[in-house]
Scaffold this motif. Structure first.
Motif, PDB file in Angstrom:
ATOM      1  N   ASP A  12       0.822  -1.199   0.000  1.00  0.00           N
ATOM      2  CA  ASP A  12       0.000   0.000   0.000  1.00  0.00           C
ATOM      3  C   ASP A  12       0.864   1.260   0.000  1.00  0.00           C
ATOM      4  N   GLU A  13       2.133   1.117  -0.332  1.00  0.00           N
ATOM      5  CA  GLU A  13       2.987   2.287  -0.420  1.00  0.00           C
ATOM      6  C   GLU A  13       2.556   3.154  -1.607  1.00  0.00           C
ATOM      7  N   VAL A  14       2.531   4.444  -1.372  1.00  0.00           N
ATOM      8  CA  VAL A  14       2.096   5.387  -2.403  1.00  0.00           C
ATOM      9  C   VAL A  14       3.272   5.690  -3.325  1.00  0.00           C
ATOM     10  N   GLU A  15       2.992   5.795  -4.599  1.00  0.00           N
ATOM     11  CA  GLU A  15       4.023   6.098  -5.580  1.00  0.00           C
ATOM     12  C   GLU A  15       4.710   7.413  -5.234  1.00  0.00           C
ATOM     13  N   PRO A  16       6.039   7.475  -5.343  1.00  0.00           N
ATOM     14  CA  PRO A  16       6.753   8.726  -5.043  1.00  0.00           C
ATOM     15  C   PRO A  16       6.171   9.898  -5.826  1.00  0.00           C
TER      16      PRO A  16
END
Length: 285
Positions: A3-7
């Motif tokens: 669930d990491e958000v795109e940089p």
């Protein structure tokens, strides 16, 4: 799945409500049908002046055509620069752009690990029905079902107690290929208000397709005396659809609230919710 958000992007939580009467459900569909997701994504693109950039909303509960929501939650990933430019006036601009049957009440940067769908620990629905011999109050007709038999709420609550807990709800769900029908029904009870409207409160970690409306259909059969209080639990145990269990009409159903754990537990909850469940003692496949 992470669930990491795109940089370079910010994950934004949206709290919203809608009258489902004129929508073909939440999710975008082929053929140009009007949906809640489609309206909000179009409005976001317009008010942020994003041109050809598209937005993709993830929602806590994909409601069917005709179902309402007061406490729906979604998330969307927005470019950090766009978010910074528009965050202060986003709600007001959405209010001016969205049709009157859908509103966004809050738009805030989500904590790390947040996923509107998978981080939720429960969803709470209400189904409203009246057995008044004269029918439904005209001002409530879009949100209350009329049942033209007197209802015994005590009998319905007795039946409801046999459905609470972790079970395979295959008998009350429309099956989807590859999807489990195991759910934990945390609350199911009914109360009659001073106006005579009977409200069923239904809370679970998640719901499968048509589950709430099928459960209410079974309880109505108990309430009007066509079946005994033990019948819904027998249907559940049998594990197959019973032709006597009707999927009641959608307009009586409203998604009232979605709950999430503490911020530090969001990511773990999201990972756990993606695991396909089995009942104790059941095989893995």
């Amino acid at each position: 799945m992470s669930d990491e958000v795109e940089p370079g992007f910010v994950r934004v939580r949206l709290d919203l409500g809608y009258d489902g009467a004129d929508f073909s459900g939440w999710a975008k569909q082929a053929g140009g049908r009007r949906t809640v997701q489609g309206e909000i994504e179009d409005a976001l693109r317009t008010v942020t002046r994003s041109g050809d950039r598209s937005y993709e909303l993830t929602v806590a509960g994909r409601t069917d055509a005709g179902v309402h929501a007061r406490g729906q939650v979604a998330h969307v990933d927005i470019a950090a620069g766009v978010w910074e430019e528009h965050r202060e006036k986003l709600l007001k601009r959405l209010a001016g752009r969205l049709p009157k049957d859908v509103r966004v009440w809050r738009a805030e940067e989500a904590p790390a690990g947040f996923n509107a769908r998978f981080s939720a620990i429960w969803r709470r629905y209400a189904y409203r029905v009246t057995d008044h011999p004269g029918g439904v109050d005209p001002l409530l007709r879009g949100h209350v079902l009329w049942h033209d038999w007197p209802l015994d709420v005590d009998a319905m609550n007795e039946a409801a107690r046999g459905l609470v807990g972790e079970h395979d709800f295959a008998a009350y769900c429309k099956r989807r290929e590859g999807a489990t029908t195991i759910r934990t029904l945390q609350e199911l009870f009914l109360t009659r208000g001073s106006d005579g409207v009977v409200t069923a409160t239904v809370r679970a970690d998640a719901f499968c397709h048509n589950m709430v409306r099928s459960l209410i259909g079974a309880l109505l059969f108990v309430g009007d005396g066509h079946r005994g209080p033990e019948w819904p639990a027998k249907v559940l145990a049998a594990g197959v659809r019973d032709s006597a269990v009707h999927v009641v009409r959608p307009h009586g159903l409203t998604l009232e609230e979605v709950a999430y754990p503490a911020d530090e537990l969001l990511a773990e909850r999201s990972r756990a919710a993606r695991n396909k469940r089995t009942l104790p003692g059941a095989g893995c496949c």
